[in-house]
Motif scaffolding. Structure first.
Motif, mmCIF file in Angstrom:
data_model
loop_
_atom_site.group_PDB
_atom_site.id
_atom_site.type_symbol
_atom_site.label_atom_id
_atom_site.label_comp_id
_atom_site.label_asym_id
_atom_site.label_seq_id
_atom_site.Cartn_x
_atom_site.Cartn_y
_atom_site.Cartn_z
ATOM 1 N N ASP A 152 0.962 -1.009 0.024
ATOM 2 C CA ASP A 152 0.021 -0.033 -0.042
ATOM 3 C C ASP A 152 0.943 1.208 -0.029
ATOM 4 N N VAL A 153 0.633 2.337 -0.776
ATOM 5 C CA VAL A 153 1.186 3.558 -0.826
ATOM 6 C C VAL A 153 0.925 4.224 0.522
ATOM 7 N N ILE B 178 7.917 9.215 -1.763
ATOM 8 C CA ILE B 178 6.576 7.849 -1.824
ATOM 9 C C ILE B 178 7.098 6.639 -1.019
ATOM 10 N N ALA B 179 6.266 6.418 -0.164
ATOM 11 C CA ALA B 179 6.593 5.028 0.621
ATOM 12 C C ALA B 179 5.507 3.968 0.553
ATOM 13 N N TRP B 180 5.814 2.917 0.720
ATOM 14 C CA TRP B 180 5.003 1.694 0.587
ATOM 15 C C TRP B 180 5.021 0.890 2.028
ATOM 16 N N LYS B 181 4.161 0.188 2.098
ATOM 17 C CA LYS B 181 3.973 -0.664 3.220
ATOM 18 C C LYS B 181 3.491 -1.958 2.748
ATOM 19 N N SER C 41 0.669 -6.854 6.915
ATOM 20 C CA SER C 41 1.746 -6.978 7.852
ATOM 21 C C SER C 41 1.127 -7.718 9.136
ATOM 22 N N VAL C 42 1.946 -8.894 9.386
ATOM 23 C CA VAL C 42 1.655 -9.550 10.610
ATOM 24 C C VAL C 42 2.234 -8.975 11.762
ATOM 25 N N ARG C 43 1.463 -8.466 12.592
ATOM 26 C CA ARG C 43 1.878 -7.595 13.600
ATOM 27 C C ARG C 43 3.176 -8.640 14.595
ATOM 28 N N GLY C 44 4.213 -8.031 14.719
ATOM 29 C CA GLY C 44 5.109 -8.764 15.673
ATOM 30 C C GLY C 44 5.931 -9.895 14.977
ATOM 31 N N VAL C 45 5.419 -10.244 13.720
ATOM 32 C CA VAL C 45 6.122 -11.008 13.067
ATOM 33 C C VAL C 45 7.178 -10.751 11.913
ATOM 34 N N PHE C 46 6.524 -9.833 11.134
ATOM 35 C CA PHE C 46 7.473 -9.283 10.004
ATOM 36 C C PHE C 46 6.643 -8.039 9.457
ATOM 37 N N SER C 47 7.388 -6.927 9.154
ATOM 38 C CA SER C 47 6.672 -5.872 8.351
ATOM 39 C C SER C 47 7.891 -5.259 7.861
ATOM 40 N N LEU C 48 7.283 -4.259 6.608
ATOM 41 C CA LEU C 48 8.458 -3.645 5.949
ATOM 42 C C LEU C 48 7.908 -2.422 5.450
ATOM 43 N N ILE C 49 8.680 -1.178 5.388
ATOM 44 C CA ILE C 49 8.034 -0.057 4.821
ATOM 45 C C ILE C 49 9.373 0.276 4.061
ATOM 46 N N THR D 139 17.156 9.074 -1.958
ATOM 47 C CA THR D 139 17.584 8.502 -1.038
ATOM 48 C C THR D 139 16.366 7.175 -0.624
ATOM 49 N N VAL D 140 16.689 5.881 -0.324
ATOM 50 C CA VAL D 140 15.959 5.056 -0.363
ATOM 51 C C VAL D 140 16.155 4.459 1.343
ATOM 52 N N LEU D 141 14.973 4.228 1.876
ATOM 53 C CA LEU D 141 15.010 3.844 3.374
ATOM 54 C C LEU D 141 14.197 2.478 3.303
#
Length: 135
Positions: free
Chosen positions: A72-73, A82-85, A89-97, A112-114
């Motif tokens: 999702d943007v 621009i940022a994506w998630k 997202s499985v709370r506590g297991v894995f997330s990525l932004i 710049t990439v984060l």
């Protein structure tokens, strides 16, 4: 240049690239989802699934080495950020932004990439994603 920070249950990768092109042209490439496979290694196909352009609230699907990933943007400032998630997202297991920011340097652009990985598998997934999708 690559900088890394680590927090409790979180891993962050931050890097910057100077591109020999003006900011408007670089931004147009960043939001043209159909062309991601040309410059984002590890992606075979990318597409929007709920809107016709990449804006806040847009949903993207990346099909690549590791399978299909849905994003999702979550942040959007025209010509700047621009940022994506990753979803779900499985709370506590894995997330990525993942976020891309641009800054004009005259006839060049600083990008710049984060990447922020969270959850108990954050460090592991950072390592795996770094192998699947070359930075």
């Amino acid at each position: 240049m690559t900088k890394e920070k680590r927090g409790e249950g979180m891993s962050q990768v931050n890097y910057t690239v100077i591109i020999d092109s003006d900011q408007a042209r670089v931004w147009d490439l960043l939001v043209d989802v159909g062309k991601y496979s040309k410059w984002l290694q590890g992606i075979r196909e990318a597409r929007l699934i709920n809107v016709s352009e990449q804006i806040l609230g847009a949903q993207l699907v990346f099909d690549g080495k590791g399978g299909k990933f849905h994003f999702d943007v979550v942040s959007y400032r025209p010509k700047d950020l621009i940022a994506w998630k990753l979803r779900p997202s499985v709370r506590g297991v894995f997330s990525l932004i993942q976020a891309f920011g641009t800054e004009s340097l005259g006839d060049k652009t600083k990008v710049t990439v984060l990447e922020i990985y969270g959850g108990i598998f954050g460090f592991t997934m950072r390592w795996i994603m770094g192998r699947w999708f070359r930075r």
